[in-house]
Design a protein around this motif. Sequence first.
Motif, PDB file in Angstrom:
ATOM      1  N   ARG A 183     -10.393   4.055  -1.143  1.00 45.88           N
ATOM      2  CA  ARG A 183     -11.346   2.985  -0.884  1.00 45.88           C
ATOM      3  C   ARG A 183     -10.688   1.671  -1.264  1.00 45.88           C
ATOM      4  O   ARG A 183      -9.735   1.640  -2.050  1.00 45.88           O
ATOM      5  CB  ARG A 183     -12.624   3.175  -1.693  1.00 45.88           C
ATOM      6  CG  ARG A 183     -13.439   4.395  -1.306  1.00 45.88           C
ATOM      7  CD  ARG A 183     -14.844   4.317  -1.896  1.00 45.88           C
ATOM      8  NE  ARG A 183     -15.610   3.215  -1.307  1.00 45.88           N
ATOM      9  CZ  ARG A 183     -16.829   2.853  -1.725  1.00 45.88           C
ATOM     10  NH1 ARG A 183     -17.392   3.493  -2.740  1.00 45.88           N
ATOM     11  NH2 ARG A 183     -17.467   1.865  -1.141  1.00 45.88           N
ATOM     12  N   ASN A 184     -11.176   0.570  -0.710  1.00 43.69           N
ATOM     13  CA  ASN A 184     -10.668  -0.723  -1.141  1.00 43.69           C
ATOM     14  C   ASN A 184     -11.802  -1.714  -1.320  1.00 43.69           C
ATOM     15  O   ASN A 184     -12.921  -1.499  -0.856  1.00 43.69           O
ATOM     16  CB  ASN A 184      -9.592  -1.261  -0.185  1.00 43.69           C
ATOM     17  CG  ASN A 184     -10.129  -1.634   1.179  1.00 43.69           C
ATOM     18  OD1 ASN A 184     -11.050  -2.424   1.309  1.00 43.69           O
ATOM     19  ND2 ASN A 184      -9.545  -1.054   2.228  1.00 43.69           N
ATOM     20  N   ASP A 185     -11.498  -2.788  -2.043  1.00 44.54           N
ATOM     21  CA  ASP A 185     -12.538  -3.753  -2.371  1.00 44.54           C
ATOM     22  C   ASP A 185     -12.871  -4.677  -1.217  1.00 44.54           C
ATOM     23  O   ASP A 185     -13.687  -5.588  -1.358  1.00 44.54           O
ATOM     24  CB  ASP A 185     -12.172  -4.553  -3.619  1.00 44.54           C
ATOM     25  CG  ASP A 185     -10.828  -5.267  -3.495  1.00 44.54           C
ATOM     26  OD1 ASP A 185     -10.223  -5.223  -2.404  1.00 44.54           O
ATOM     27  OD2 ASP A 185     -10.377  -5.855  -4.500  1.00 44.54           O
ATOM     28  N   GLY A 186     -12.265  -4.441  -0.048  1.00 43.27           N
ATOM     29  CA  GLY A 186     -12.660  -5.155   1.155  1.00 43.27           C
ATOM     30  C   GLY A 186     -13.765  -4.447   1.905  1.00 43.27           C
ATOM     31  O   GLY A 186     -14.175  -4.888   2.978  1.00 43.27           O
ATOM     32  N   GLY A 187     -14.232  -3.307   1.362  1.00 46.09           N
ATOM     33  CA  GLY A 187     -15.338  -2.574   1.967  1.00 46.09           C
ATOM     34  C   GLY A 187     -14.922  -1.509   2.949  1.00 46.09           C
ATOM     35  O   GLY A 187     -15.762  -0.940   3.641  1.00 46.09           O
ATOM     36  N   SER A 188     -13.624  -1.210   3.036  1.00 45.87           N
ATOM     37  CA  SER A 188     -13.161  -0.218   3.987  1.00 45.87           C
ATOM     38  C   SER A 188     -12.498   0.947   3.257  1.00 45.87           C
ATOM     39  O   SER A 188     -12.561   1.048   2.019  1.00 45.87           O
ATOM     40  CB  SER A 188     -12.184  -0.854   4.984  1.00 45.87           C
ATOM     41  OG  SER A 188     -11.937   0.012   6.074  1.00 45.87           O
ATOM     42  N   VAL A 189     -11.877   1.830   4.024  1.00 46.48           N
ATOM     43  CA  VAL A 189     -11.215   3.005   3.469  1.00 46.48           C
ATOM     44  C   VAL A 189      -9.857   3.164   4.138  1.00 46.48           C
ATOM     45  O   VAL A 189      -9.569   2.540   5.163  1.00 46.48           O
ATOM     46  CB  VAL A 189     -12.050   4.291   3.689  1.00 46.48           C
ATOM     47  CG1 VAL A 189     -13.413   4.181   3.043  1.00 46.48           C
ATOM     48  CG2 VAL A 189     -12.174   4.624   5.173  1.00 46.48           C
ATOM     49  N   THR A 190      -9.017   4.009   3.535  1.00 39.92           N
ATOM     50  CA  THR A 190      -7.710   4.325   4.093  1.00 39.92           C
ATOM     51  C   THR A 190      -7.530   5.827   4.055  1.00 39.92           C
ATOM     52  O   THR A 190      -7.645   6.442   2.988  1.00 39.92           O
ATOM     53  CB  THR A 190      -6.583   3.654   3.281  1.00 39.92           C
ATOM     54  OG1 THR A 190      -6.791   2.237   3.267  1.00 39.92           O
ATOM     55  CG2 THR A 190      -5.216   3.960   3.875  1.00 39.92           C
ATOM     56  N   VAL A 191      -7.269   6.447   5.213  1.00 39.06           N
ATOM     57  CA  VAL A 191      -7.081   7.896   5.255  1.00 39.06           C
ATOM     58  C   VAL A 191      -5.605   8.276   5.225  1.00 39.06           C
ATOM     59  O   VAL A 191      -5.247   9.380   4.819  1.00 39.06           O
ATOM     60  CB  VAL A 191      -7.761   8.519   6.494  1.00 39.06           C
ATOM     61  CG1 VAL A 191      -9.273   8.343   6.411  1.00 39.06           C
ATOM     62  CG2 VAL A 191      -7.214   7.929   7.793  1.00 39.06           C
ATOM     63  N   ASP A 192      -4.727   7.367   5.675  1.00 37.83           N
ATOM     64  CA  ASP A 192      -3.294   7.650   5.707  1.00 37.83           C
ATOM     65  C   ASP A 192      -2.534   6.698   4.806  1.00 37.83           C
ATOM     66  O   ASP A 192      -1.984   7.100   3.780  1.00 37.83           O
ATOM     67  CB  ASP A 192      -2.781   7.570   7.147  1.00 37.83           C
ATOM     68  CG  ASP A 192      -1.320   7.989   7.285  1.00 37.83           C
ATOM     69  OD1 ASP A 192      -0.701   8.356   6.267  1.00 37.83           O
ATOM     70  OD2 ASP A 192      -0.794   7.970   8.413  1.00 37.83           O
ATOM     71  N   GLY A 193      -2.459   5.427   5.159  1.00 39.63           N
ATOM     72  CA  GLY A 193      -1.719   4.489   4.341  1.00 39.63           C
ATOM     73  C   GLY A 193      -1.787   3.078   4.869  1.00 39.63           C
ATOM     74  O   GLY A 193      -2.352   2.813   5.929  1.00 39.63           O
ATOM     75  N   ALA A 194      -1.199   2.166   4.099  1.00 38.92           N
ATOM     76  CA  ALA A 194      -1.178   0.755   4.466  1.00 38.92           C
ATOM     77  C   ALA A 194       0.225   0.215   4.249  1.00 38.92           C
ATOM     78  O   ALA A 194       0.964   0.687   3.381  1.00 38.92           O
ATOM     79  CB  ALA A 194      -2.184  -0.041   3.632  1.00 38.92           C
ATOM     80  N   LEU A 195       0.580  -0.788   5.046  1.00 37.01           N
ATOM     81  CA  LEU A 195       1.867  -1.464   4.932  1.00 37.01           C
ATOM     82  C   LEU A 195       1.593  -2.962   4.872  1.00 37.01           C
ATOM     83  O   LEU A 195       1.043  -3.532   5.808  1.00 37.01           O
ATOM     84  CB  LEU A 195       2.762  -1.142   6.132  1.00 37.01           C
ATOM     85  CG  LEU A 195       4.170  -1.733   6.098  1.00 37.01           C
ATOM     86  CD1 LEU A 195       4.999  -1.096   4.983  1.00 37.01           C
ATOM     87  CD2 LEU A 195       4.873  -1.531   7.442  1.00 37.01           C
ATOM     88  N   VAL A 196       1.976  -3.564   3.746  1.00 31.10           N
ATOM     89  CA  VAL A 196       1.734  -4.987   3.535  1.00 31.10           C
ATOM     90  C   VAL A 196       3.030  -5.743   3.809  1.00 31.10           C
ATOM     91  O   VAL A 196       4.077  -5.434   3.227  1.00 31.10           O
ATOM     92  CB  VAL A 196       1.254  -5.262   2.101  1.00 31.10           C
ATOM     93  CG1 VAL A 196       0.932  -6.751   1.925  1.00 31.10           C
ATOM     94  CG2 VAL A 196       0.024  -4.415   1.777  1.00 31.10           C
ATOM     95  N   GLY A 197       2.952  -6.728   4.693  1.00 30.04           N
ATOM     96  CA  GLY A 197       4.129  -7.496   5.081  1.00 30.04           C
ATOM     97  C   GLY A 197       4.288  -7.507   6.582  1.00 30.04           C
ATOM     98  O   GLY A 197       3.945  -6.527   7.250  1.00 30.04           O
ATOM     99  N   GLY A 198       4.800  -8.589   7.116  1.00 30.82           N
ATOM    100  CA  GLY A 198       4.938  -8.716   8.565  1.00 30.82           C
ATOM    101  C   GLY A 198       6.375  -8.816   9.014  1.00 30.82           C
ATOM    102  O   GLY A 198       7.311  -8.765   8.202  1.00 30.82           O
ATOM    103  N   MET A 199       6.555  -8.952  10.329  1.00 32.00           N
ATOM    104  CA  MET A 199       7.885  -9.069  10.927  1.00 32.00           C
ATOM    105  C   MET A 199       7.893 -10.272  11.861  1.00 32.00           C
ATOM    106  O   MET A 199       6.849 -10.658  12.408  1.00 32.00           O
ATOM    107  CB  MET A 199       8.245  -7.790  11.680  1.00 32.00           C
ATOM    108  CG  MET A 199       8.175  -6.536  10.819  1.00 32.00           C
ATOM    109  SD  MET A 199       8.646  -5.025  11.696  1.00 32.00           S
ATOM    110  CE  MET A 199      10.430  -5.202  11.693  1.00 32.00           C
TER     111      MET A 199
END
Length: 325
Positions: A183-199
Amino acid sequence: MYDVVVLSLAEGQGSGGQGSGGDACGSGCGGCGTPATACAPRVPVLRCAEALTAAGARVETITAASDQEIDEVLARFDGPARPDGLTWPDADSKIRLVVASATDGQLRAVVRRMVRRYAPPPSKRPADLPTGRTVPDLPPLAILPLDAGDTTDLAAQLGLPRTPAQVAAAVLSGSARRLDLLRNDGGSVTVDGALVGGMDDDGRAVPWRGRVEVDDAVLSDGTDPILACAIGNSAGYAEFAGMRLLADGDAVDGQVEVAVAVPTIVKQRFRGTKMRVEVRRARGRAVSVLPRDGEIQFLDDGVGGAMSRKRSWWTEAGAWAVYAG
């Protein structure tokens, strides 16, 4: 025999960050103006429904074009009224759910609505809520991949049934595997993963600065240039631009694995300097990312977003479940 709902999401549903609560497809399915309920189901959905019907199940196929329509399906899994007034899933439900997903983001959209439906307010935490959790055991679901050739989606990572016939058999067998949920404090969930950072436009990572903490471990204090930060509930975000970030994503260990890739300068005797990438890793129950220099991009279960303030994820061990055959 069971009643089975095969739930598809209309084009565009599940592609937003937190969900709009309205019609995610504009004026209808795919923005064509046709109501989602009138759109023909995809071939894998029809084949799964046929296999379920042949086995004696009563099957209904539904295409949801909004959060409200997803909620109407999930309401069928509500348990009896409770003295505390909380909405709780029925542990003995005879209804079973198949989520036909083209992306992990669509799967996440359904799980997110489950959490919003069944998570009690902090002020009304009941005694029968599992220790260390903010949600009860969510109803099991089967994942029906609409892209059978995708070997990177969550169903493939977990080794779940992929063909319509296999998914139908798994649903009717009733064998469920409980998995961790972020869970995250933005009100959503993650079932696999997240990647922070762009290209950038040339496919190169854009360095950013931020404080990254995993429980009491600090992976970056905010002064390092970070190329990428991977937050893994499973193994789908283990690599970035050819770099191995996560060592071993595990969806059942009750922990989140986090890695940051930081460029460092190495001095070489008689040969000047060169840059190498240092990968720092940690595991824990919670992770927070605090951007230092304005907005940064991220992908969460394949869904793009941006953040400029602190964002936290935490593990809900065994909160959701999949039919595994």
